[in-house]
Scaffold this active site. Structure first.
Site, PDB file in Angstrom:
ATOM      1  N   TRP A  28       0.818  -1.225   0.000  1.00 33.96           N
ATOM      2  CA  TRP A  28       0.000   0.000   0.000  1.00 33.96           C
ATOM      3  C   TRP A  28       0.847   1.269   0.000  1.00 33.96           C
ATOM      4  O   TRP A  28       0.324   2.360   0.077  1.00 33.96           O
ATOM      5  CB  TRP A  28      -0.917   0.008   1.224  1.00 33.96           C
ATOM      6  CG  TRP A  28      -0.203  -0.410   2.487  1.00 33.96           C
ATOM      7  CD1 TRP A  28       0.510   0.391   3.340  1.00 33.96           C
ATOM      8  CD2 TRP A  28      -0.138  -1.724   3.034  1.00 33.96           C
ATOM      9  NE1 TRP A  28       1.027  -0.340   4.374  1.00 33.96           N
ATOM     10  CE2 TRP A  28       0.627  -1.650   4.212  1.00 33.96           C
ATOM     11  CE3 TRP A  28      -0.662  -2.961   2.636  1.00 33.96           C
ATOM     12  CZ2 TRP A  28       0.899  -2.772   5.001  1.00 33.96           C
ATOM     13  CZ3 TRP A  28      -0.397  -4.073   3.417  1.00 33.96           C
ATOM     14  CH2 TRP A  28       0.369  -3.974   4.578  1.00 33.96           C
ATOM     15  N   ARG A  29       2.149   1.131  -0.072  1.00 32.67           N
ATOM     16  CA  ARG A  29       3.028   2.301   0.048  1.00 32.67           C
ATOM     17  C   ARG A  29       3.489   2.838  -1.293  1.00 32.67           C
ATOM     18  O   ARG A  29       3.612   2.105  -2.279  1.00 32.67           O
ATOM     19  CB  ARG A  29       4.276   1.940   0.864  1.00 32.67           C
ATOM     20  CG  ARG A  29       4.076   2.007   2.343  1.00 32.67           C
ATOM     21  CD  ARG A  29       5.398   1.912   3.060  1.00 32.67           C
ATOM     22  NE  ARG A  29       5.200   1.994   4.498  1.00 32.67           N
ATOM     23  CZ  ARG A  29       6.157   1.768   5.375  1.00 32.67           C
ATOM     24  NH1 ARG A  29       7.366   1.447   4.976  1.00 32.67           N
ATOM     25  NH2 ARG A  29       5.902   1.864   6.668  1.00 32.67           N
ATOM     26  N   GLU A  47      -4.709   0.487   6.798  1.00 32.74           N
ATOM     27  CA  GLU A  47      -4.717   0.905   8.203  1.00 32.74           C
ATOM     28  C   GLU A  47      -5.816   0.194   8.988  1.00 32.74           C
ATOM     29  O   GLU A  47      -5.613  -0.186  10.143  1.00 32.74           O
ATOM     30  CB  GLU A  47      -4.880   2.421   8.303  1.00 32.74           C
ATOM     31  CG  GLU A  47      -3.671   3.213   7.811  1.00 32.74           C
ATOM     32  CD  GLU A  47      -2.418   2.961   8.643  1.00 32.74           C
ATOM     33  OE1 GLU A  47      -2.542   2.476   9.790  1.00 32.74           O
ATOM     34  OE2 GLU A  47      -1.316   3.252   8.151  1.00 32.74           O
ATOM     35  N   GLN A  52      -4.591  -4.254  15.276  1.00 36.12           N
ATOM     36  CA  GLN A  52      -4.541  -5.513  16.022  1.00 36.12           C
ATOM     37  C   GLN A  52      -4.124  -6.696  15.146  1.00 36.12           C
ATOM     38  O   GLN A  52      -4.405  -7.850  15.486  1.00 36.12           O
ATOM     39  CB  GLN A  52      -5.898  -5.815  16.667  1.00 36.12           C
ATOM     40  CG  GLN A  52      -6.481  -4.697  17.509  1.00 36.12           C
ATOM     41  CD  GLN A  52      -5.670  -4.444  18.763  1.00 36.12           C
ATOM     42  OE1 GLN A  52      -5.026  -5.334  19.304  1.00 36.12           O
ATOM     43  NE2 GLN A  52      -5.689  -3.200  19.246  1.00 36.12           N
ATOM     44  N   LEU A  90      -9.203 -12.567   9.822  1.00 36.89           N
ATOM     45  CA  LEU A  90      -8.503 -11.352  10.248  1.00 36.89           C
ATOM     46  C   LEU A  90      -8.868 -10.959  11.678  1.00 36.89           C
ATOM     47  O   LEU A  90      -8.146 -10.197  12.318  1.00 36.89           O
ATOM     48  CB  LEU A  90      -8.835 -10.180   9.311  1.00 36.89           C
ATOM     49  CG  LEU A  90      -7.838  -9.889   8.194  1.00 36.89           C
ATOM     50  CD1 LEU A  90      -8.321  -8.720   7.346  1.00 36.89           C
ATOM     51  CD2 LEU A  90      -6.453  -9.588   8.745  1.00 36.89           C
ATOM     52  N   TYR A  92     -11.444  -9.437  14.915  1.00 37.25           N
ATOM     53  CA  TYR A  92     -11.994  -8.115  15.233  1.00 37.25           C
ATOM     54  C   TYR A  92     -13.002  -7.703  14.151  1.00 37.25           C
ATOM     55  O   TYR A  92     -12.834  -6.735  13.429  1.00 37.25           O
ATOM     56  CB  TYR A  92     -10.884  -7.086  15.365  1.00 37.25           C
ATOM     57  CG  TYR A  92      -9.913  -7.399  16.459  1.00 37.25           C
ATOM     58  CD1 TYR A  92     -10.140  -6.968  17.766  1.00 37.25           C
ATOM     59  CD2 TYR A  92      -8.777  -8.155  16.204  1.00 37.25           C
ATOM     60  CE1 TYR A  92      -9.261  -7.283  18.787  1.00 37.25           C
ATOM     61  CE2 TYR A  92      -7.894  -8.483  17.222  1.00 37.25           C
ATOM     62  CZ  TYR A  92      -8.138  -8.041  18.510  1.00 37.25           C
ATOM     63  OH  TYR A  92      -7.268  -8.358  19.518  1.00 37.25           O
ATOM     64  N   TYR A 130      -6.810   7.767  15.092  1.00 36.05           N
ATOM     65  CA  TYR A 130      -5.556   7.252  14.524  1.00 36.05           C
ATOM     66  C   TYR A 130      -5.673   7.073  13.014  1.00 36.05           C
ATOM     67  O   TYR A 130      -4.806   7.524  12.250  1.00 36.05           O
ATOM     68  CB  TYR A 130      -5.154   5.925  15.169  1.00 36.05           C
ATOM     69  CG  TYR A 130      -4.069   5.252  14.368  1.00 36.05           C
ATOM     70  CD1 TYR A 130      -2.758   5.715  14.439  1.00 36.05           C
ATOM     71  CD2 TYR A 130      -4.364   4.229  13.471  1.00 36.05           C
ATOM     72  CE1 TYR A 130      -1.756   5.152  13.651  1.00 36.05           C
ATOM     73  CE2 TYR A 130      -3.379   3.668  12.683  1.00 36.05           C
ATOM     74  CZ  TYR A 130      -2.075   4.130  12.782  1.00 36.05           C
ATOM     75  OH  TYR A 130      -1.103   3.589  11.988  1.00 36.05           O
ATOM     76  N   ASP A 148       0.750   5.148  16.794  1.00 36.01           N
ATOM     77  CA  ASP A 148       0.320   3.779  17.060  1.00 36.01           C
ATOM     78  C   ASP A 148       1.229   3.177  18.126  1.00 36.01           C
ATOM     79  O   ASP A 148       2.014   3.883  18.764  1.00 36.01           O
ATOM     80  CB  ASP A 148       0.329   2.948  15.772  1.00 36.01           C
ATOM     81  CG  ASP A 148       1.736   2.702  15.219  1.00 36.01           C
ATOM     82  OD1 ASP A 148       2.721   3.285  15.746  1.00 36.01           O
ATOM     83  OD2 ASP A 148       1.865   1.917  14.259  1.00 36.01           O
ATOM     84  N   CYS A 200      13.412  -0.676  16.921  1.00 33.21           N
ATOM     85  CA  CYS A 200      13.040  -0.398  18.308  1.00 33.21           C
ATOM     86  C   CYS A 200      11.945  -1.377  18.723  1.00 33.21           C
ATOM     87  O   CYS A 200      10.836  -1.003  19.099  1.00 33.21           O
ATOM     88  CB  CYS A 200      12.566   1.053  18.439  1.00 33.21           C
ATOM     89  SG  CYS A 200      12.499   1.672  20.126  1.00 33.21           S
ATOM     90  N   CYS A 207      19.574  -1.505  19.171  1.00 29.74           N
ATOM     91  CA  CYS A 207      20.071  -0.139  19.378  1.00 29.74           C
ATOM     92  C   CYS A 207      21.315   0.156  18.548  1.00 29.74           C
ATOM     93  O   CYS A 207      21.550   1.310  18.163  1.00 29.74           O
ATOM     94  CB  CYS A 207      20.355   0.086  20.861  1.00 29.74           C
ATOM     95  SG  CYS A 207      18.885  -0.066  21.915  1.00 29.74           S
ATOM     96  N   CYS A 216      18.734   8.762  22.493  1.00 34.92           N
ATOM     97  CA  CYS A 216      17.761   7.945  23.205  1.00 34.92           C
ATOM     98  C   CYS A 216      18.085   7.838  24.691  1.00 34.92           C
ATOM     99  O   CYS A 216      19.078   7.227  25.082  1.00 34.92           O
ATOM    100  CB  CYS A 216      17.693   6.550  22.593  1.00 34.92           C
ATOM    101  SG  CYS A 216      16.465   5.486  23.369  1.00 34.92           S
TER     102      CYS A 216
END
Length: 348
Positions: A28-29, A47, A52, A90, A92, A130, A148, A200, A207, A216
């Site tokens: 989707w980018r 999105e 979840q 999927l 939910y 969001y 998020d 992260c 790190c 950080c």
């Protein structure tokens, strides 16, 4: 929280430079650092699916949806049952109902064109703060604060926020807002998400490869994985139920559509008792030679479920809705697919 005053501009520059080299390739980018804007429909759909749900799990569903329904107007025109069946697995499932409601609002009230502001997007049914911020930033280049779980974790570590989540969320959102400006807002939002997802990480953060590790405060403590602090979750209550899996002599299984309201509303299902903390009803929906087929376990957001599976083979049951077993297996939510698999194994 440690007493730090990070160089906002330098952190942004370093993270965007890292994103230009290491951005995940997602269906989707649009490529980072270009003027190409992704399709708002695809951004919105991704999105909603990613709420979840992990990226690897959501991606094949995204590809199926965009192949069957290439535009929001195509999705709006789809039958509810078709969309619910395509969504099966999927989880939910309220998201699927909201998905249809939003698609129909965009098609019917906005001519198939998504609003291009947070306020306009937030006014759509089923679109929360969001999702509105994410679509505004990524699809329309609006300087929106997209926060998020990945972004919360990055901010909690960057600033060594001691307050536990969820109490810390307003502060984490405020800190994330310090970095928002008109320059590449969509890339910035996705850069933070990618950093949280790939570097992260919740456990064993990398790190040594983080482009903003020098700033950080969590890393300075020597225990960055301690952040964000979390309050202990209460144990999920346990519920029980019975699933009735009836086959006929033509390789079909009896199914039903669940009520629109409630858990798994509008989805294809198997006949079941109520799911209760007490003893569930043992009354079958059809007269048949029922026998035990074992149990299956499933975890929902707010409770855990143990389903006792009963199965039988009987043809010609009046009132039954029959469906080919393989087709039903593909269309059923996970909890019912588990019950069907258990019954199939018992019959075989």
């Amino acid at each position: 929280m440690t007493d730090v005053s990070p160089d906002i501009a330098l952190i942004r520059a370093r993270l965007l430079e890292w994103y230009d080299r290491h951005a995940r390739s997602l269906a989707w980018r649009a490529p980072p650092g270009t003027s190409q804007r992704p399709d708002p429909y695809r951004v919105w759909l991704s999105e909603v699916m990613l709420q979840q749900t992990t990226t690897p799990h959501a991606t094949p569903y995204f590809q199926t949806f965009t192949s069957r329904w290439p535009t929001v107007s195509d999705l709006a025109a789809a039958q509810d049952a078709e969309v619910m069946a395509a969504w099966a697995g999927l989880g939910y499932y309220a998201r699927a109902r909201n998905l249809l409601a939003c698609a129909r609002a965009v098609a019917g009230e906005h001519g198939g064109v998504f609003p291009d502001t947070e306020a306009g997007l937030s006014a759509l049914p089923g679109v929360g703060a969001y999702t509105a911020a994410a679509v505004a930033a990524i699809a329309f280049g609006r300087p929106a604060n997209v926060v998020d779980g990945n972004v919360e974790r990055v901010m909690a570590r960057l600033f060594a926020v001691e307050t536990p989540v969820p109490q810390a969320r307003p502060e984490l959102r405020r800190l994330a807002g310090l970095f928002i400006n008109d320059q590449r807002p969509g890339d910035w939002a996705q850069a933070l998400m990618d950093l949280g997802a790939t570097v992260c990480r919740p456990k064993s953060p990398l790190c040594g490869t983080c482009p903003i590790a020098d700033y950080c405060s969590g890393r300075v403590t020597g225990e960055p994985e301690r952040y964000p602090f979390k309050t202990k979750k209460a144990d999920r209550p346990q519920r029980k139920g019975v699933a009735w899996v009836l086959f006929d002599d033509q390789g079909r299984v009896a199914v039903e559509t669940r009520p629109e309201r409630g858990l798994l509303g509008g989805m294809l299902g198997l006949p079941t008792s109520d799911w209760t903390t007490g003893e569930p009803s043992q009354t079958p929906p059809f007269d048949a030679p029922w026998r035990e087929a074992g149990t299956v376990e499933h975890v929902f957001t707010h409770f855990s479920l143990t389903l006792s599976v009963r199965t039988a083979i009987a043809a010609g049951r009046e009132g039954a809705r029959w469906m080919r077993t393989g087709e039903a297996r593909a269309a059923l939510p996970t909890v019912f697919a588990k019950a069907l698999d258990r019954a199939t194994a018992a019959i075989d």
